[in-house]
Design a protein around this motif. Structure first.
Motif, PDB file in Angstrom:
ATOM      1  N   CYS A  99      -6.249   2.170  -5.078  1.00 19.85           N
ATOM      2  CA  CYS A  99      -7.036   2.974  -4.130  1.00 19.85           C
ATOM      3  C   CYS A  99      -6.609   4.320  -3.691  1.00 19.85           C
ATOM      4  CB  CYS A  99      -7.396   1.954  -2.763  1.00 19.85           C
ATOM      5  SG  CYS A  99      -5.924   2.005  -1.786  1.00 19.85           S
ATOM      6  N   ALA A 144      -4.608   5.259  -1.421  1.00 17.68           N
ATOM      7  CA  ALA A 144      -4.564   5.514   0.441  1.00 17.68           C
ATOM      8  C   ALA A 144      -2.920   5.770   0.673  1.00 17.68           C
ATOM      9  CB  ALA A 144      -4.796   4.284   0.854  1.00 17.68           C
ATOM     10  N   CYS A 145      -2.223   5.089  -0.336  1.00 14.66           N
ATOM     11  CA  CYS A 145      -0.740   5.475  -0.029  1.00 14.66           C
ATOM     12  C   CYS A 145       0.025   6.921  -0.242  1.00 14.66           C
ATOM     13  CB  CYS A 145       0.420   4.455  -0.757  1.00 14.66           C
ATOM     14  SG  CYS A 145       0.021   4.385  -2.727  1.00 14.66           S
ATOM     15  N   GLU A 176      -0.463   1.920   5.538  1.00 16.09           N
ATOM     16  CA  GLU A 176      -1.669   2.521   4.882  1.00 16.09           C
ATOM     17  C   GLU A 176      -2.214   1.667   3.941  1.00 16.09           C
ATOM     18  OE1 GLU A 176      -4.587   5.130   5.761  1.00 16.09           O
ATOM     19  OE2 GLU A 176      -2.535   5.265   6.647  1.00 16.09           O
ATOM     20  N   CYS A 177      -1.185   0.938   3.246  1.00 19.66           N
ATOM     21  CA  CYS A 177      -1.983   0.180   2.023  1.00 19.66           C
ATOM     22  C   CYS A 177      -2.611  -1.139   2.410  1.00 19.66           C
ATOM     23  CB  CYS A 177      -0.597  -0.553   1.208  1.00 19.66           C
ATOM     24  SG  CYS A 177      -1.171  -1.580  -0.185  1.00 19.66           S
ATOM     25  N   PRO A 178      -4.245  -0.966   1.920  1.00 18.45           N
ATOM     26  CA  PRO A 178      -4.917  -2.055   2.441  1.00 18.45           C
ATOM     27  C   PRO A 178      -4.692  -3.455   1.716  1.00 18.45           C
ATOM     28  CG  PRO A 178      -6.261  -0.586   0.734  1.00 18.45           C
ATOM     29  CD  PRO A 178      -4.655  -0.227   1.066  1.00 18.45           C
ATOM     30  N   VAL A 179      -4.141  -3.518   0.684  1.00 17.77           N
ATOM     31  CA  VAL A 179      -3.869  -4.712  -0.054  1.00 17.77           C
ATOM     32  C   VAL A 179      -2.366  -5.286   0.174  1.00 17.77           C
ATOM     33  CG1 VAL A 179      -5.700  -4.619  -1.661  1.00 17.77           C
ATOM     34  CG2 VAL A 179      -3.405  -3.782  -2.204  1.00 17.77           C
ATOM     35  N   ASP A 180      -1.493  -4.619   1.219  1.00 17.05           N
ATOM     36  CA  ASP A 180      -0.010  -5.334   1.028  1.00 17.05           C
ATOM     37  C   ASP A 180       0.728  -5.378   0.034  1.00 17.05           C
ATOM     38  OD1 ASP A 180       2.327  -5.998   2.983  1.00 17.05           O
ATOM     39  OD2 ASP A 180       1.319  -8.112   2.557  1.00 17.05           O
TER      40      ASP A 180
END
Length: 107
Positions: free
Chosen positions: A43, A45-46, A20-24
């Motif tokens: 964010c 998201a995690c 789910e993490c958009p920035v890794d």
């Protein structure tokens, strides 16, 4: 401020948060996952996808798990800031605090 992964993750390593993490910025150690404090963009998201509810905003980590805030930072003392978890894969180490914990979260 950043997000922190706490005790419910030890010996679980579900990885839904990584997907789910958009920035890794979620890295895998030997016994748990860690969020890089400098790479996280807050964010959130995690947090909702964690099946064991181990992810907290840094200010919201329950008192009994305060040591996990330092453990998340300590993990990166050795690793540094590689700029993305996907390219480094699982690392064969954890901070001493995590290494010394008894086996946890086994069913």
């Amino acid at each position: 401020m950043t997000y922190v992964i706490a005790e419910p993750c030890v010996d679980v390593l579900d990885k839904a948060c990584i997907e789910e993490c958009p920035v890794d910025c979620i890295y895998e150690g030997e016994r748990m996952l860690y969020i890089h404090p400098d790479e996280c963009v807050d964010c959130g998201a995690c947090e909702p996808v964690c099946p064991v509810e181990a992810i907290f905003y840094e200010d919201d980590v329950p008192d009994e798990w305060d040591a996990y805030v330092a453990a998340n930072v300590d993990f990166f003392d050795e690793l540094g800031s590689p700029g993305g978890a996907a390219k480094v894969g699982q690392k064969p180490f954890d901070p001493p605090f995590i290494k010394e914990l008894p086996p946890m979260n086994e069913e």
